[in-house]
Enzyme design. Sequence first.
Site, PDB file in Angstrom:
ATOM      1  N   ARG A 122       0.816  -1.238   0.000  1.00 47.28           N
ATOM      2  CA  ARG A 122       0.000   0.000   0.000  1.00 47.28           C
ATOM      3  C   ARG A 122       0.840   1.274   0.000  1.00 47.28           C
ATOM      4  O   ARG A 122       0.393   2.329   0.431  1.00 47.28           O
ATOM      5  CB  ARG A 122      -0.965   0.027   1.189  1.00 47.28           C
ATOM      6  N   GLU A 186      10.862  19.604 -23.496  1.00 53.27           N
ATOM      7  CA  GLU A 186      10.122  19.876 -22.251  1.00 53.27           C
ATOM      8  C   GLU A 186      10.684  21.135 -21.563  1.00 53.27           C
ATOM      9  O   GLU A 186       9.950  21.888 -20.925  1.00 53.27           O
ATOM     10  CB  GLU A 186      10.184  18.675 -21.300  1.00 53.27           C
ATOM     11  N   ASN A 246       0.572  20.173 -19.876  1.00 52.19           N
ATOM     12  CA  ASN A 246       0.283  19.382 -21.081  1.00 52.19           C
ATOM     13  C   ASN A 246       0.345  20.230 -22.352  1.00 52.19           C
ATOM     14  O   ASN A 246      -0.087  19.782 -23.418  1.00 52.19           O
ATOM     15  CB  ASN A 246      -1.096  18.717 -20.968  1.00 52.19           C
ATOM     16  N   HIS A 253       0.516  13.717 -28.244  1.00 52.04           N
ATOM     17  CA  HIS A 253       0.065  12.353 -27.929  1.00 52.04           C
ATOM     18  C   HIS A 253      -0.657  11.731 -29.120  1.00 52.04           C
ATOM     19  O   HIS A 253      -0.501  10.551 -29.411  1.00 52.04           O
ATOM     20  CB  HIS A 253      -0.898  12.363 -26.734  1.00 52.04           C
ATOM     21  N   HIS A 266       8.696  10.803 -27.597  1.00 50.04           N
ATOM     22  CA  HIS A 266       7.669  11.635 -26.969  1.00 50.04           C
ATOM     23  C   HIS A 266       8.012  13.135 -27.092  1.00 50.04           C
ATOM     24  O   HIS A 266       7.183  13.939 -27.524  1.00 50.04           O
ATOM     25  CB  HIS A 266       7.528  11.217 -25.499  1.00 50.04           C
TER      26      HIS A 266
HETATM   27  N1  GLY Z   1       3.991  15.478 -17.075  1.00 55.19           N
HETATM   28  C1  GLY Z   1       2.901  16.260 -16.692  1.00 55.19           C
HETATM   29  C2  GLY Z   1       2.623  16.245 -15.220  1.00 55.19           C
HETATM   30  O1  GLY Z   1       3.446  15.784 -14.460  1.00 55.19           O
HETATM   31  O2  GLY Z   1       1.581  16.673 -14.811  1.00 55.19           O
END
Ligand code: GLY
Length: 364
Positions: A122, A186, A246, A253, A266
């Site tokens: 968990r 990114e 995003n 995507h 990506h």
């Molecule tokens: N890669 C987008 C996020 O971590 O929300």
Amino acid sequence: MRRQVHVNLGERSYTIHIGAGILDELGDRCRDVLQPCRVLVVSDSNVGPLYAQRTARCLEAAGFTVAQAEVPAGEQSKSLPVVSDLYSRAVSVGLDRDSAVAALGGGMVGDLAGFLAATFLRGINLVQVPTSLLAMVDSSVGGKTAVNLPQGKNLVGSFHQPRLVVTDPATLRSLPEREYAAGLAEVVKYGVIRSPGLLAEVEGRIEELLARDECLLTEVIAACCAVKAQVVEADEREAGLREILNFGHTLGHAVEKVCAYRGMLHGEAVSVGMVFAALLSVEVLGLPEREAVRIRNVLSSLGLPVCPPELRWAEVRGAVGVDKKGRGGEVRWVLIRAVGQAERGCVVEESVLERTWVRLLGQA
Ligand code: GLY
């Protein structure tokens, strides 16, 4: 040079330590936040041979009992059968509620080992040790963990924040050029959505970035993590603001999906997606045209693709429609009013989408 970025999430807060050579301090940094315990270091067949022994020795020197697991490199390892093998390994090496999983690798390993840590008993401690630029600036921070199903990517997952992130830009020396450039996409994204200063820094220091200057990378990774930390602190579970991360991903995507995740990394798909989103922003939010050109130029200077593959819009549009983040059937785009000012939830007319796709293709 060292930088630290703190992620303030109450009792789930943690620090990101960034600096060339900092991998050798992993044991000490773990001791700052964990009692001596068992640690399962998870890596893949690319990263394990390069850094797993060094990581294990460093943890052992700090008093941790270390076991290792290596999965085959590649996205196909981000799956439930591989997690199941890792659960067996976790049981056989005696991990308990006080133990930790260390994710040593790129985004795939971070997501997979993160999911293991999130679900085993968990939830046990997770330490992220990212070795790809994409993992350093994005997936190691913020607590998203996931595996893929045959039906789609990241369909099973959980939010599970790490206790610590240790980011060593020197490990980027071994990263293939395309993967490195994909991570830079990114970096550009953070500048575009939230930090004009970061975008200007990237634009002004392309050569040093491409040469993987470690001091500059330390600064740039810290700047990206600071933006991500701010966004995640405001919206840990992506109920709102976090959607701005995003930017470029909605189309990205879809293109990845239509290409069946082959041929495009990506970050490369996100690069094309950001050019598309910038063009949409000109039409929908009045972004000055020169800013869209600027975004395209910086991506192109970094060696990233800015034109999509020759795909039919209908096919791409179909894949956009089934993105799991689309809510209520309506596609909501992240666009920018200006560099640094992202707006989420933008609805765009179909004719504008199609016209912009045709324009994007025409830029080849
Ligand atoms: N890669 C987008 C996020 O971590 O929300």
